[in-house]
Design a protein around this motif. Structure first.
Motif, PDB file in Angstrom:
ATOM      1  N   GLN A 310       0.792  -1.224   0.000  1.00 46.41           N
ATOM      2  CA  GLN A 310       0.000   0.000   0.000  1.00 46.41           C
ATOM      3  C   GLN A 310       0.829   1.281   0.000  1.00 46.41           C
ATOM      4  O   GLN A 310       0.299   2.358  -0.259  1.00 46.41           O
ATOM      5  CB  GLN A 310      -0.913   0.031   1.250  1.00 46.41           C
ATOM      6  N   GLN A 311       2.122   1.187   0.288  1.00 44.12           N
ATOM      7  CA  GLN A 311       2.927   2.381   0.485  1.00 44.12           C
ATOM      8  C   GLN A 311       4.241   2.318  -0.303  1.00 44.12           C
ATOM      9  O   GLN A 311       4.725   1.237  -0.657  1.00 44.12           O
ATOM     10  CB  GLN A 311       3.245   2.565   1.971  1.00 44.12           C
ATOM     11  N   TYR A 312       4.778   3.515  -0.545  1.00 44.88           N
ATOM     12  CA  TYR A 312       6.134   3.631  -1.058  1.00 44.88           C
ATOM     13  C   TYR A 312       7.061   3.994   0.094  1.00 44.88           C
ATOM     14  O   TYR A 312       6.681   4.735   1.009  1.00 44.88           O
ATOM     15  CB  TYR A 312       6.229   4.717  -2.131  1.00 44.88           C
ATOM     16  N   ILE A 313       8.286   3.493   0.023  1.00 46.56           N
ATOM     17  CA  ILE A 313       9.351   3.885   0.944  1.00 46.56           C
ATOM     18  C   ILE A 313      10.173   4.928   0.215  1.00 46.56           C
ATOM     19  O   ILE A 313      10.755   4.642  -0.840  1.00 46.56           O
ATOM     20  CB  ILE A 313      10.214   2.679   1.331  1.00 46.56           C
ATOM     21  N   VAL A 314      10.213   6.150   0.739  1.00 47.72           N
ATOM     22  CA  VAL A 314      10.825   7.246  -0.004  1.00 47.72           C
ATOM     23  C   VAL A 314      11.847   7.984   0.850  1.00 47.72           C
ATOM     24  O   VAL A 314      11.802   7.953   2.085  1.00 47.72           O
ATOM     25  CB  VAL A 314       9.754   8.250  -0.512  1.00 47.72           C
ATOM     26  N   ALA A 315      12.757   8.645   0.153  1.00 45.81           N
ATOM     27  CA  ALA A 315      13.729   9.535   0.788  1.00 45.81           C
ATOM     28  C   ALA A 315      13.554  10.918   0.202  1.00 45.81           C
ATOM     29  O   ALA A 315      13.114  11.076  -0.937  1.00 45.81           O
ATOM     30  CB  ALA A 315      15.146   9.023   0.569  1.00 45.81           C
ATOM     31  N   SER A 316      13.918  11.913   0.983  1.00 46.20           N
ATOM     32  CA  SER A 316      13.775  13.291   0.534  1.00 46.20           C
ATOM     33  C   SER A 316      14.848  14.152   1.181  1.00 46.20           C
ATOM     34  O   SER A 316      15.315  13.864   2.295  1.00 46.20           O
ATOM     35  CB  SER A 316      12.390  13.839   0.899  1.00 46.20           C
ATOM     36  N   ASP A 317      15.231  15.200   0.469  1.00 45.82           N
ATOM     37  CA  ASP A 317      16.173  16.160   1.038  1.00 45.82           C
ATOM     38  C   ASP A 317      15.521  16.971   2.150  1.00 45.82           C
ATOM     39  O   ASP A 317      16.215  17.600   2.954  1.00 45.82           O
ATOM     40  CB  ASP A 317      16.695  17.110  -0.052  1.00 45.82           C
ATOM     41  N   GLN A 318      14.191  17.000   2.175  1.00 47.00           N
ATOM     42  CA  GLN A 318      13.456  17.737   3.197  1.00 47.00           C
ATOM     43  C   GLN A 318      12.950  16.784   4.268  1.00 47.00           C
ATOM     44  O   GLN A 318      12.742  15.603   4.017  1.00 47.00           O
ATOM     45  CB  GLN A 318      12.275  18.484   2.573  1.00 47.00           C
ATOM     46  N   ASP A 319      12.740  17.317   5.464  1.00 48.40           N
ATOM     47  CA  ASP A 319      12.132  16.548   6.543  1.00 48.40           C
ATOM     48  C   ASP A 319      10.624  16.523   6.322  1.00 48.40           C
ATOM     49  O   ASP A 319       9.939  17.537   6.470  1.00 48.40           O
ATOM     50  CB  ASP A 319      12.474  17.184   7.893  1.00 48.40           C
ATOM     51  N   LEU A 320      10.122  15.355   5.941  1.00 50.43           N
ATOM     52  CA  LEU A 320       8.692  15.243   5.626  1.00 50.43           C
ATOM     53  C   LEU A 320       7.834  14.893   6.833  1.00 50.43           C
ATOM     54  O   LEU A 320       6.613  14.845   6.719  1.00 50.43           O
ATOM     55  CB  LEU A 320       8.489  14.164   4.545  1.00 50.43           C
TER      56      LEU A 320
END
Length: 343
Positions: A310-320
Motif C-alpha cells: 500500500q505504500q512507497y518507501i521514499v527519501a527526501s532532502d526535506q524533513d517530511l
C-alpha cells in the motif's frame, strides 16, 4: 466533478507559464471545490529493500589446509563432503609403504634434533667464557636450528596423526580444528604436498551479497526466511554499479549450506518515510509529491527506495515528518498545474 475541474482550470490558465519541475506552488483557493485530503508521512529508521541474489560462502584465506607429506598409494576418507567435524575427529586414512617410510624419517629427524639440541645447550656456556671460537659456535648453531626447523615441520603433521597400524601400513589423520570439511578428491595419485582436505571454521561461513552502490552505506543486515544476519564488512572496490558485502557468521539455525545460492531481503539503516502510493506522481523523469504549506500546494522531488503493498518507501532532502502531503485528487491537481484540465 468535471465541471468543478474545468472551472478551476479556467482560473489558472493565465498563470501556468512555468514548469512543474521547478517546484511550482499553487494557491489552494485556485482549486475551487476540488476535494482534497492529506496524510502525514511516517518516518522510520530502517526499511527493507528489493530482494538481492546472494551466496553462502567462506571468507577468503580462512581455510585450514592439510596436505600429504609423501606420495600415498591409497587415500580413504572417513567423513562425507561438507560434514561438520570436531577437533580431533578422524578424517582420512593414508595407506602404503611410504607411510611408514615417513614415520621412520620422523624418528630419525627427532633423534638428530635431540642430539643437536644437547650439543647446543652444552656449548652455549663455553661461548660466554670464550672456550670455543665464534666459527665453531656458528657451526653448532646452524646444525641446531636446521634440525629444529625440520623437526618442527614434521612434528606439525604428526600432531594430526590419530592412530598408526603397522600391519596395514596405514595411519589416520584427525581434524586439527573444528569446522566444515572440504575433501580434495583426486582422480590421480596423491603426490607429496597434495592437498588432502581443508576445514572451514564455522565463523568463516558468511553470506556474500552485492548491493547497489547508492544504498551500500545504509545496508545493516539481510533477511533470509526470517533469519536476520547483520552485515560485517563492505568492500571499498565497486563492481560496476554494485558493491560486495559480507555478513556476520551464519547462525546454525538459519539452515544454510556452504555454496548455496539464495535470495536475501536487504535491511537498510536510514531515515526514510512511508507514503500512500496514490500520493506519488511522476513528471519528466522526476518522482514528486504535493506538500501543503500555509495556503499553497508545492511539488517537491522524492526518491522511491522500495515499496509495500500500500505504500512507497521514499527519501527526501526535506524533513517530511512534519509536512502534510496530498493524498486525494493528486492526478487532478497535477493536471491543473500542467494546464491539462478537462472540459
Amino acid at each position: 466533478m468535471i465541471a468543478k475541474y474545468g472551472a478551476s482550470l479556467l482560473c489558472l490558465s493565465a498563470c501556468l507559464s512555468t514548469s512543474l519541475v521547478q517546484a511550482e506552488s499553487l494557491a489552494l483557493a485556485a482549486l475551487g471545490n476540488l476535494e482534497l485530503s492529506y496524510t502525514q508521512p511516517q518516518k522510520v529508521a530502517s526499511y527493507e529493500g528489493s530482494p538481492l541474489p546472494a551466496q553462502v560462502d567462506r571468507l577468503p584465506g580462512n581455510d585450514y589446509w592439510v596436505s600429504t607429506p609423501e606420495n600415498i598409494q591409497q587415500v580413504t576418507f572417513l567423513v562425507g563432503q561438507g560434514q561438520i567435524v570436531t577437533k580431533g575427529q578422524e578424517i582420512v586414512r593414508l595407506t602404503g609403504p611410504e607411510v611408514f617410510h615417513y614415520l621412520a624419517q620422523f624418528e630419525a629427524t627427532s633423534s638428530l634434533y635431540q642430539l643437536a639440541k644437547q650439543r647446543y645447550d652444552r656449548n652455549k656456556p663455553l661461548l660466554k667464557n670464550g672456550s670455543i671460537s665464534a666459527e665453531k659456535w656458528r657451526e653448532i648453531s646452524q646444525d641446531y636450528f636446521s634440525s629444529h626447523l625440520e623437526f618442527e615441520h614434521m612434528q606439525h603433521f604428526m600432531e594430526m596423526v590419530h592412530s598408526k597400524d603397522a600391519t596395514t601400513e596405514s595411519l589416520v589423520i584427525s581434524a586439527p580444528v573444528a569446522g566444515i570439511v572440504k575433501l580434495n578428491t583426486l582422480n590421480s595419485p596423491y603426490m607429496a604436498d597434495s592437498q588432502l582436505f581443508s576445514l572451514v571454521p564455522a565463523d568463516s561461513i558468511r553470506v556474500q551479497v552485492n548491493v547497489p552502490m547508492s544504498q551500500s552505506t545504509s545496508l545493516s543486515a539481510i533477511n533470509i526466511n526470517q533469519c536476520h544476519i547483520a552485515i560485517d564488512s563492505m568492500s571499498a572496490i565497486a563492481d560496476g554499479a554494485f558493491v560486495g558485502a559480507w555478513s556476520m557468521p551464519v547462525p546454525k539455525e538459519c539452515n544454510l549450506l556452504l555454496g548455496q545460492q539464495i535470495t536475501v531481503i536487504p535491511e537498510y539503516q536510514k531515515a526514510v518515510y512511508l507514503l500512500p502510493k496514490n500520493s506519488v506522481f511522476s513528471w519528466q523523469q522526476e518522482t514528486q509529491v504535493f506538500t501543503q504549506t500555509a495556503e499553497t500546494l508545492t511539488a517537491i522531488n522524492i526518491d522511491i527506495l522500495g515499496s509495500t503493498p500500500q505504500q512507497y518507501i521514499v527519501a527526501s532532502d526535506q524533513d517530511l515528518s512534519q509536512i502534510q502531503v496530498l493524498s486525494q485528487s493528486v492526478a487532478a491537481v497535477k493536471g491543473i498545474m500542467l494546464g491539462l484540465g478537462g472540459e
